[in-house]
Design an enzyme around this catalytic site. Structure first.
Site, PDB file in Angstrom:
ATOM      1  N   CYS A  81       0.839  -1.193   0.000  1.00 20.55           N
ATOM      2  CA  CYS A  81       0.000   0.000   0.000  1.00 20.55           C
ATOM      3  C   CYS A  81       0.881   1.253   0.000  1.00 20.55           C
ATOM      4  O   CYS A  81       1.614   1.482  -0.961  1.00 20.55           O
ATOM      5  CB  CYS A  81      -0.985  -0.027   1.166  1.00 20.55           C
ATOM      6  SG  CYS A  81      -2.341   1.167   0.977  1.00 20.55           S
ATOM      7  N   HIS A 186      -3.813  -4.603  -0.235  1.00 19.29           N
ATOM      8  CA  HIS A 186      -3.336  -5.212   1.014  1.00 19.29           C
ATOM      9  C   HIS A 186      -3.399  -6.732   0.891  1.00 19.29           C
ATOM     10  O   HIS A 186      -4.465  -7.327   1.113  1.00 19.29           O
ATOM     11  CB  HIS A 186      -4.205  -4.756   2.189  1.00 19.29           C
ATOM     12  CG  HIS A 186      -3.942  -3.359   2.638  1.00 19.29           C
ATOM     13  ND1 HIS A 186      -2.948  -3.038   3.536  1.00 19.29           N
ATOM     14  CD2 HIS A 186      -4.528  -2.196   2.281  1.00 19.29           C
ATOM     15  CE1 HIS A 186      -2.947  -1.734   3.743  1.00 19.29           C
ATOM     16  NE2 HIS A 186      -3.894  -1.192   2.983  1.00 19.29           N
ATOM     17  N   GLU A 188      -2.279  -8.880   2.918  1.00 15.66           N
ATOM     18  CA  GLU A 188      -2.537  -9.444   4.239  1.00 15.66           C
ATOM     19  C   GLU A 188      -4.019  -9.395   4.613  1.00 15.66           C
ATOM     20  O   GLU A 188      -4.432 -10.005   5.601  1.00 15.66           O
ATOM     21  CB  GLU A 188      -1.691  -8.727   5.300  1.00 15.66           C
ATOM     22  CG  GLU A 188      -2.170  -7.365   5.750  1.00 15.66           C
ATOM     23  CD  GLU A 188      -1.887  -6.221   4.779  1.00 15.66           C
ATOM     24  OE1 GLU A 188      -2.152  -5.069   5.143  1.00 15.66           O
ATOM     25  OE2 GLU A 188      -1.401  -6.493   3.645  1.00 15.66           O
TER      26      GLU A 188
END
Length: 204
Positions: A81, A186, A188
């Site tokens: 990001c 993102h 994750e």
């Protein structure tokens, strides 16, 4: 394998650590530049504004050690990001601010090219990876990832683009240049597909 997560006060560190743990990697939170010697790979997370992030990286003396690790020691790095945007030469967010200069290019506003867009770009959107992308091995074109951003990286060299996403207009949503990688989304927070992207980075 030890993966260092750079802590400069603006990263989503807990989520990244959890993702790495689920993949069986050893996550080491790096609180000071000298800790880089403990790890094999680096992750630069980021949440917030470019200028504030660069101010923190400068204040905590991260800039030169990160550049040395990547450019001289050829340590693989993944920016996530804002962390991807920080790899650029500069950003126009809040006035022109110099970045880490690891991938030639600049960061520009998504809304500048299409004022009708709702900014920030938040939510799930699909990616179109390039045919030779390392990050997206085993990830089909059209797979959705989770985005939260108002600015986008414009690489100087189109060969640095690893994937694109369309939000009003196409923008670069992932970059690869040698052993330096970036994801505007993102991983994750992007379920199975995001885990695959992180795994691909771990296998570089």
């Amino acid at each position: 394998m030890n993966v260092g997560i750079i802590n400069y006060g603006m990263g989503n560190i807990a989520s990244v650590c959890n993702s790495l743990a689920r993949l069986g990697a050893s996550a080491v939170v790096l609180d000071k530049p000298g800790d880089i010697d403990q790890v094999d790979k680096l992750i630069l997370p980021g949440v917030g504004a470019f200028a504030a992030a660069m101010a923190n990286l400068t204040e905590f003396r991260w800039v030169a050690p990160i550049r040395d690790a990547v450019l001289n020691r050829r340590m693989p790095l993944l920016g996530i990001c804002l962390g991807m945007q920080l790899l650029a030469d500069e950003s126009e967010e809040g006035g022109i601010t110099s970045g880490l200069g690891l991938v030639p290019g600049r960061v520009t506003s998504l809304g500048a090219k299409d004022p009708s867009l709702r900014i920030p770009h938040v939510g799930w959107n699909s990616i179109s990876p390039t045919s030779n992308s390392v990050l997206f091995l085993g990830v089909p074109s059209g797979t959705d990832f989770y985005f939260v951003h108002s600015f986008a990286f414009e690489p100087k060299d189109s060969s640095s683009t690893a994937a694109t996403t369309t939000y009003g207009l196409p923008f670069t949503s992932a970059i690869e240049r040698g052993h330096t990688f970036g994801a505007q989304f993102h991983p994750e927070k992007s379920s199975t597909a995001g885990a695959r992207v992180i795994q691909n980075f771990l296998e570089v």
